[in-house]
Design a protein around this motif. Structure first.
Motif, short mmCIF file in Angstrom:
data_model
loop_
_atom_site.label_atom_id
_atom_site.label_comp_id
_atom_site.label_asym_id
_atom_site.label_seq_id
_atom_site.Cartn_x
_atom_site.Cartn_y
_atom_site.Cartn_z
N TRP A 69 0.81 -1.21 0.00
CA TRP A 69 0.00 0.00 0.00
C TRP A 69 0.85 1.27 0.00
CZ3 TRP A 69 -3.33 -2.78 4.05
CH2 TRP A 69 -4.51 -3.28 3.46
N GLY A 70 2.14 1.11 0.24
CA GLY A 70 3.00 2.29 0.34
C GLY A 70 3.01 2.91 1.71
N LEU A 71 2.48 2.20 2.70
CA LEU A 71 2.45 2.71 4.08
C LEU A 71 3.73 2.31 4.79
CD1 LEU A 71 -1.27 1.87 4.90
CD2 LEU A 71 -0.30 4.10 4.33
N CYS A 72 4.81 2.95 4.37
CA CYS A 72 6.13 2.64 4.89
C CYS A 72 7.05 3.83 4.65
CB CYS A 72 6.69 1.38 4.21
SG CYS A 72 6.71 1.48 2.41
N ARG A 73 8.26 3.74 5.13
CA ARG A 73 9.22 4.81 4.95
C ARG A 73 9.65 4.90 3.48
NH1 ARG A 73 13.67 3.43 6.92
NH2 ARG A 73 14.59 5.42 7.49
N GLY A 74 9.85 6.14 3.02
CA GLY A 74 10.47 6.34 1.72
C GLY A 74 9.56 6.36 0.51
N VAL A 75 8.23 6.32 0.70
CA VAL A 75 7.29 6.36 -0.44
C VAL A 75 6.77 7.79 -0.60
CG1 VAL A 75 5.05 5.58 -1.30
CG2 VAL A 75 6.63 3.95 -0.24
#
Length: 320
Positions: free
Chosen positions: A111-117
């Motif tokens: 989902w892109g729910l992380c660091r660096g997106v």
């Protein structure tokens, strides 16, 4: 059987009809379609920063990240981990801090729910982080309010975070995903995220101006806490975004020199006192307090004779 329209068709129909005109989401959808030329049916590939790029951004935001630690821990305890994650981004919408359930990391990465997106609005369309940064306000974006269908399984609340100079530093975000996104309490989320973002600003301001005195004014300001940092001469050396808004301060005025007591008097509609007599009275009163009312010790501290000290205490009507 009725054909269920796709999310892209729903977005286009709303934009055409103007059914939710005036709301932050509708305004964001219009920006995405007209200004960024984003097609709701064709989401771009997620932009993920390299480790080197991410490290460089973290270094630049290190003071905010360090100050945010306690507030982020409290936020995580308040919202929990199951079906929820917390993000803190820079001003471009790149998450530099993540906390949540380790067992869900694979799903969150997708989902892109992380660091660096890159969660900027110009790249990822309407979303909590990017839209909050553009609108400069706290808001909640529910599943079907996202611009792209790939975010239909998440509900997020975000609030902008400002640095010690009142400049936009990033956004604080809480995202409910999967089944939990259907039960996300929007009103409570908005209040929680706003309070947490404000606490980060307060903690960072105090940390940055730790060698100065910080004055906190109990003045209602939607733009944040009203904080002034002053030096030993009562001159303002820093002001939070809330203080700049309420007191009409700017970088140029602070560089030129602003007396803190003048700001407070103007805020309260009072006429300030100044001059040597006022300064002398303050110096004598402070010395008396430090010496617990002992006039002899006070005279020594001030470098004047005992007779002069007694005369000045009397002339300024200072109670011992």
């Amino acid at each position: 059987m009725a054909v269920v329209p796709s999310h892209a068709e729903y977005v286009r129909s709303v934009l055409t009809s103007g059914a939710i005109a005036g709301s932050p989401v509708a305004t964001s959808w219009q920006r995405c379609a007209e200004q960024y030329r984003l097609d709701p049916a064709t989401p771009p590939r997620m932009r993920r920063l390299s480790d080197a790029e991410l490290g460089e951004l973290e270094q630049g935001m290190e003071p905010i990240l360090r100050s945010a630690g306690p507030a982020l821990e409290r936020l995580q305890r308040a919202t929990g981990n199951r079906g929820v994650c917390q993000l803190l981004t820079n001003a471009e919408g790149i998450p530099l801090h993540w906390s949540g359930a380790e067992c869900d990391q694979g799903e969150l990465q997708a989902w892109g729910l992380c660091r660096g997106v890159d969660w900027s609005e110009v790249h990822n369309g309407t979303n909590g982080i990017g839209t909050s940064l553009i609108e400069r306000r706290a808001l909640v974006v529910r599943q079907d309010q996202h611009y792209y269908a790939r975010a239909l399984a998440i509900t997020c609340a975000s609030a902008p975070v400002y640095d010690h100079d009142g400049a936009l530093a990033g956004a604080l975000n809480v995202t409910f995903y999967g089944i939990a996104s259907n039960m996300a309490p929007a009103g409570l989320l908005l209040s929680t995220i706003t309070d947490a973002a404000r606490q980060i600003e307060i903690d960072h301001f105090h940390r940055h101006f730790r060698h100065a005195s910080v004055i906190s004014l109990p003045w209602p300001a939607r733009c944040g806490a009203v904080l002034l940092a002053v030096d030993r001469d009562n001159v303002v050396i820093g002001a939070s975004r809330g203080a700049r808004h309420v007191l009409g301060l700017c970088d140029a005025a602070i560089r030129q020199g602003v007396v803190a007591s003048d700001c407070l008097d103007a805020l309260n509609g009072a006429e300030g006192e100044d001059g040597l007599a006022h300064a002398e009275r303050g110096a004598i009163r402070r010395a008396l307090l430090r010496e617990r009312g002992n006039v002899t010790a006070t005279s020594r501290r001030l470098g004047i004779s005992l007779a002069t000290a007694k005369r000045k205490i009397c002339s300024h009507a200072i109670r011992r």
